[in-house]
Design a protein around this motif. Structure first.
Motif, PDB file in Angstrom:
ATOM      1  N   GLU A 207       0.829  -1.208   0.000  1.00 24.83           N
ATOM      2  CA  GLU A 207       0.000   0.000   0.000  1.00 24.83           C
ATOM      3  C   GLU A 207       0.863   1.258   0.000  1.00 24.83           C
ATOM      4  N   SER A 208       2.021   1.227   0.657  1.00 23.71           N
ATOM      5  CA  SER A 208       2.908   2.394   0.666  1.00 23.71           C
ATOM      6  C   SER A 208       3.482   2.651  -0.718  1.00 23.71           C
ATOM      7  N   ASN A 209       3.880   1.611  -1.432  1.00 25.78           N
ATOM      8  CA  ASN A 209       4.364   1.788  -2.796  1.00 25.78           C
ATOM      9  C   ASN A 209       3.261   2.299  -3.716  1.00 25.78           C
ATOM     10  N   THR A 218       8.268  10.701  -7.746  1.00 26.72           N
ATOM     11  CA  THR A 218       9.059  10.126  -8.839  1.00 26.72           C
ATOM     12  C   THR A 218      10.492   9.821  -8.420  1.00 26.72           C
ATOM     13  N   THR A 219      11.031  10.560  -7.479  1.00 24.98           N
ATOM     14  CA  THR A 219      12.424  10.345  -7.080  1.00 24.98           C
ATOM     15  C   THR A 219      12.591   9.190  -6.104  1.00 24.98           C
ATOM     16  N   MET A 220      11.501   8.544  -5.743  1.00 28.01           N
ATOM     17  CA  MET A 220      11.555   7.477  -4.747  1.00 28.01           C
ATOM     18  C   MET A 220      11.541   6.121  -5.437  1.00 28.01           C
ATOM     19  N   THR A 221      12.461   5.273  -5.069  1.00 24.32           N
ATOM     20  CA  THR A 221      12.471   3.901  -5.563  1.00 24.32           C
ATOM     21  C   THR A 221      11.508   3.060  -4.733  1.00 24.32           C
ATOM     22  N   PRO A 222      11.002   1.955  -5.277  1.00 28.97           N
ATOM     23  CA  PRO A 222      10.047   1.127  -4.534  1.00 28.97           C
ATOM     24  C   PRO A 222      10.616   0.634  -3.209  1.00 28.97           C
ATOM     25  N   ILE A 223       9.756   0.594  -2.202  1.00 27.35           N
ATOM     26  CA  ILE A 223      10.143   0.139  -0.867  1.00 27.35           C
ATOM     27  C   ILE A 223      10.166  -1.377  -0.850  1.00 27.35           C
ATOM     28  N   LEU A 224      11.159  -1.937  -0.211  1.00 24.10           N
ATOM     29  CA  LEU A 224      11.270  -3.380  -0.041  1.00 24.10           C
ATOM     30  C   LEU A 224      10.875  -3.768   1.382  1.00 24.10           C
ATOM     31  N   ARG A 267      17.319  10.650   3.970  1.00 23.40           N
ATOM     32  CA  ARG A 267      16.413  10.871   2.843  1.00 23.40           C
ATOM     33  C   ARG A 267      15.507   9.671   2.639  1.00 23.40           C
ATOM     34  N   ARG A 268      16.066   8.474   2.721  1.00 23.46           N
ATOM     35  CA  ARG A 268      15.235   7.281   2.542  1.00 23.46           C
ATOM     36  C   ARG A 268      14.234   7.135   3.676  1.00 23.46           C
ATOM     37  N   PHE A 269      14.634   7.454   4.892  1.00 24.33           N
ATOM     38  CA  PHE A 269      13.715   7.386   6.026  1.00 24.33           C
ATOM     39  C   PHE A 269      12.559   8.355   5.833  1.00 24.33           C
ATOM     40  N   GLU A 270      12.842   9.562   5.383  1.00 22.98           N
ATOM     41  CA  GLU A 270      11.778  10.537   5.162  1.00 22.98           C
ATOM     42  C   GLU A 270      10.850  10.092   4.034  1.00 22.98           C
ATOM     43  N   GLN A 271      11.388   9.460   3.002  1.00 21.46           N
ATOM     44  CA  GLN A 271      10.545   8.976   1.917  1.00 21.46           C
ATOM     45  C   GLN A 271       9.595   7.879   2.389  1.00 21.46           C
ATOM     46  N   ILE A 272      10.114   6.932   3.154  1.00 21.85           N
ATOM     47  CA  ILE A 272       9.249   5.862   3.659  1.00 21.85           C
ATOM     48  C   ILE A 272       8.217   6.409   4.631  1.00 21.85           C
TER      49      ILE A 272
END
Length: 694
Positions: A207-209, A218-224, A267-272
């Motif tokens: 659901e997050s993806n 757009t700058t975010m890669t899919p979450i694993l 940055r990745r933490f803020e994106q998730i």
């Protein structure tokens, strides 16, 4: 046996007297004395007949014959032992006989009315059959009999030791008291996954993806899945190590944590955190969202809460004593169910009603408070609905559980709801509740204040069950309502005299208060454990705040299961909640990247995703960043320069390199990559372009 006296709640208002008619008089009669008006006929407030008052009414149960006016009536004393509540089916009607109460036949004939005759006199068309699950409101009890509080009896064990009798009825649990279905769990993570399983984390990732794609991130890669587990571990870490702002953990000051930096970048933490959702609301229209908000204020996380609640019920069997109280989740954002209470530690909060085991403080069931929009039955009030919702479970019914509540929930109708389900009730009660014996209520101030240690009790038969009311004078009056008969015991209290000196007093006390102190406090203890290591992650979205709160509920429940499974003592400092959370976070970090996820490419080829290890000290370093493999290995990839709006010589055409985080003016031409990469600027072999497209 002494005469029985019943306290009857009678309407003393009576009928109003008719107003005197005023006639117009002539000027000559104005100076004359007005004629005497006839006195209105006296109306009895008991039988509503004229000619007498309630004192001389023959239908009044307290009526005294004219010849015995000087004799004072003595209060009733019911000294017979009353049998405790046993297992009952919903349709069984076991009425306590008159012989058990040991009351005189004359008093019974005077005040008791046969319910069967009343029902037979009613018309069949007007008969209403009440629901077994939701009992109708009982009318205000009319008759309470005063009882004597006897000394607590003792029994002798085989060893010769004499102990006090246990006032609790025999307990018949559905399963063995303690953890259930915990075979194979031996680490903090294994117990934690009983509540937050891999399936739940996978659903959050999906659901997050979906939300990230719909929100054009757009700058975010899919979450694993591994990244989401790392994100949850960092959220728990923020409850252990408190910093003024969350970006301090990734900084270079005294609050910096290299332990967090090497697992995920800021940055990745803020994106998730931005994409963190249980339901992708972008796929639901505004009209549907408004309809769902009216039906359920918490529909966005309802499935998440239900899964955790189901796991909580399935993995622990409560003891006999269960208490219900409220939890508060600090929140100042916007939500229709947000509460304000200046007496709470967090004045602005969301409220949760919780049912906890009194012995271990394990949380079994919970209810999210929705304010005036709660979808409850019309026959249930706001104080009765939490008890009805939380205790309406098969694990509680007809097992002789004892429910403990404070005075906000307690009432005569709540006691009846519990009795119908075979659950005992013990709780403090407010004196303004309807149906209480008025002579038994102790005043808080004035001339009628009793001496310290004064007590008395009352009993009433309600729907075939016996309900007890007790009042005890300590430094302040204490009023209790219960379904368990109380005895008396001796306690010691500090008392200050007029000179300011303290001395020990030996005071009598009803044992029902001692039992209440034993059973009440499970929810408060659980809430205290959560507040000790509550994450300081500040968010404005209410659904994220509540999801983090239920993650912490799962942590505390998992810690309790571990202690009960391995029989750890309560004061065992070798495995406290802090040590449990430290080991849990460390175990998540050590296992997340051990088995790296596999991504399919073109349906056939399977490759391992790229993990970049970088020691850059920038605030937005891409340390240990997982990059989607399917994007970097498909299609054509050529290096091109960023176009600048201010000309080719301008420096605003540079971006941060995805690998080394240095500024570069080159990017990949493939739209699926769309990242800046260094070719010759970083001075490393192979360069960032080759590392990314390897």
């Amino acid at each position: 046996m002494e005469d029985v006296m019943y306290w009857d709640n009678v309407d003393f208002t009576g009928s109003p007297e008719p107003k005197a008619q005023i006639r117009e008089e002539s000027n000559e009669q104005q100076h004359q004395a007005p004629p005497k008006q006839k006195r209105a006929a006296t109306t009895c407030s008991c039988c509503h007949k004229e000619g007498h008052n309630k004192t001389s009414c023959p239908e009044n149960p307290n009526f005294i014959q004219p010849g015995n006016r000087n004799k004072k009536a003595k209060p009733s004393e019911i000294v017979a032992q009353v049998p405790l509540l046993q297992n009952r089916a919903p349709n069984d009607e076991e009425i306590v006989s008159d012989d058990d109460l040991d009351i005189s036949d004359a008093a019974i004939d005077q005040v008791l009315v046969d319910e069967h005759e009343i029902n037979a006199a009613k018309n069949d068309d007007d008969e209403i059959i009440p629901d077994q699950n939701v009992p109708n409101h009982v009318s205000e009890p009319k008759f309470w009999g005063e009882i004597e509080i006897l000394e607590r009896s003792e029994k002798q064990l085989r060893s010769g030791e004499r102990v006090k009798d246990d006032p609790c009825p025999p307990f018949k649990p559905l399963h063995k008291v303690g953890p259930l279905k915990c075979e194979g769990c031996d680490t903090p993570l294994s117990f934690f996954k009983l509540f937050i399983s891999d399936a739940i984390v996978t659903e959050i990732v999906r659901e997050s993806n979906s939300y990230a794609i719909s929100s054009k991130m757009t700058t975010m890669t899919p979450i694993l899945v591994a990244e989401m587990w790392t994100f949850i571990a960092i959220v728990l870490f923020m409850g252990i190590v408190v910093v003024p702002e969350r970006n301090y953990l990734w900084g270079a000051g005294v609050f910096a944590s290299e332990y967090i930096k090497k697992h995920m970048s800021l940055r990745r933490f803020e994106q998730i955190l931005r994409a963190f959702h249980w339901i992708d609301t972008t796929k639901i229209t505004k009209t549907s969202q408004n309809v769902n908000n009216k039906k359920d204020h918490f529909w966005r996380i309802r499935g998440f809460v239900d899964l955790i609640t189901t796991s909580s019920k399935a993995h622990f069997q409560c003891g006999q004593k269960v208490d219900i109280d409220e939890q508060t989740v600090p929140f100042k954002g916007r939500h229709p169910s947000k509460c304000y209470n200046p007496n709470k530690p967090y004045k602005w909060h969301l409220k949760i009603y919780a049912a906890n085991d009194a012995a271990t403080s394990y949380q079994v069931n919970q209810l999210l408070y929705q304010g005036k929009d709660e979808k409850r039955d019309k026959d249930l009030t706001a104080t009765e609905y939490p008890v009805h919702y939380l205790m309406n479970e098969d694990i509680f019914k007809y097992r002789n559980h004892i429910l403990f509540c404070d005075n906000w929930y307690s009432s005569v109708n709540v006691v009846l709801i519990c009795l119908v389900w075979g659950i005992h009730f013990v709780g403090t009660i407010k004196t303004n509740r309807s149906g209480l014996p008025q002579p038994g209520i102790l005043p808080y101030k004035g001339t009628g204040v009793k001496a310290r240690g004064f007590m008395h009790g009352f009993v009433k038969e309600l729907k075939g069950f016996l309900v007890y009311f007790y009042a005890w004078q300590d430094s302040k009056p204490v009023h209790m309502i219960s379904t368990i008969k109380s005895t008396r015991q001796e306690i010691t209290r500090n008392n200050r005299d007029s000179a300011g000196n303290y001395r020990r007093l030996l005071l009598p006390q009803p044992t029902i208060i001692w039992l209440y102190n034993q059973g009440m406090g499970g929810t408060d203890s659980f809430d205290q454990k959560i507040s000790m290591y509550r994450t300081n992650l500040k968010v404005l979205a209410w659904h994220k705040k509540l999801m983090f709160h239920f993650v912490q509920i799962s942590v505390v429940n998992a810690h309790i299961l571990l202690k009960e499974t391995f029989k750890l003592e309560r004061n065992d400092n070798n495995f406290t909640l802090l040590i449990f959370m430290e080991n849990l976070v460390e175990e998540i970090f050590s296992t997340c990247y051990k088995d790296k996820p596999i991504i399919e490419v073109d349906g056939d080829e399977e490759v391992e995703p790229l993990v970049v290890n970088n020691a850059s000290s920038s605030n937005f370093s891409r340390t240990n960043t997982i990059i989607n493999t399917s994007n970097r290995l498909t299609g054509n990839h050529f290096p091109v320069q960023y176009e600048s709006r201010n000309g080719p010589d301008s420096k605003d055409n540079r971006r941060r390199c995805r690998i080394c985080n240095k500024k570069s003016s080159v990017k990949c031409s493939n739209s699926k990559c769309d990242v800046a990469l260094c070719i010759n600027d970083c001075g490393e072999e192979p360069n960032c372009w080759a590392k990314f497209h390897k």
